[in-house]
Design an enzyme around this catalytic site. Structure first.
Site, PDB file in Angstrom:
ATOM      1  NE  ARG A  25      25.992  76.487  22.923  1.00 47.42           N
ATOM      2  CZ  ARG A  25      25.858  77.759  23.222  1.00 47.42           C
ATOM      3  NH1 ARG A  25      26.008  78.685  22.306  1.00 47.42           N
ATOM      4  NH2 ARG A  25      25.573  78.138  24.443  1.00 47.42           N
ATOM      5  CG  ASN A  54      22.665  76.181  21.702  1.00 45.45           C
ATOM      6  OD1 ASN A  54      23.200  75.091  21.621  1.00 45.45           O
ATOM      7  ND2 ASN A  54      22.561  76.824  22.851  1.00 45.45           N
TER       8      ASN A  54
END
Length: 93
Positions: A18, A36
């Site tokens: 990320r 996520n």
């Protein structure tokens, strides 16, 4: 410009995926987010011009040094399909 929703599968959680995507998105001055998902995948939403799509998919496939991307799927979404309020390119939790 279209808004794309990507689903990235593989080893993409717990490997700075990320953060890497957020940094690349910010570097490219893109608007969107990365987060996520409970199933172990990562969702990425980004506003892209047609000529940016192929390059952005490559960024998603490359990921972070520790990630191992197995697949990237995407669809074009409309404003009503998602919470598309974002400032720059951000990580969502």
């Amino acid at each position: 410009m279209e808004t794309y929703k990507f689903n990235v599968s593989g080893k993409v959680q717990g490997v700075f995926y990320r953060k890497t995507i957020q940094q690349m998105g910010a570097l490219g001055q893109l608007r969107g987010y990365v987060k996520n998902l409970p199933d172990g995948n990562v969702e990425v939403v980004a506003d892209l011009h047609d000529d940016q799509l192929k390059e952005f998919i490559m960024v998603l496939k490359n990921g972070s040094p520790a990630s191992k991307v197995e697949d990237v799927t995407y669809s074009i979404i409309t404003q009503s399909e998602d919470d598309l309020l974002y400032d720059g390119f951000e990580i969502r939790y």
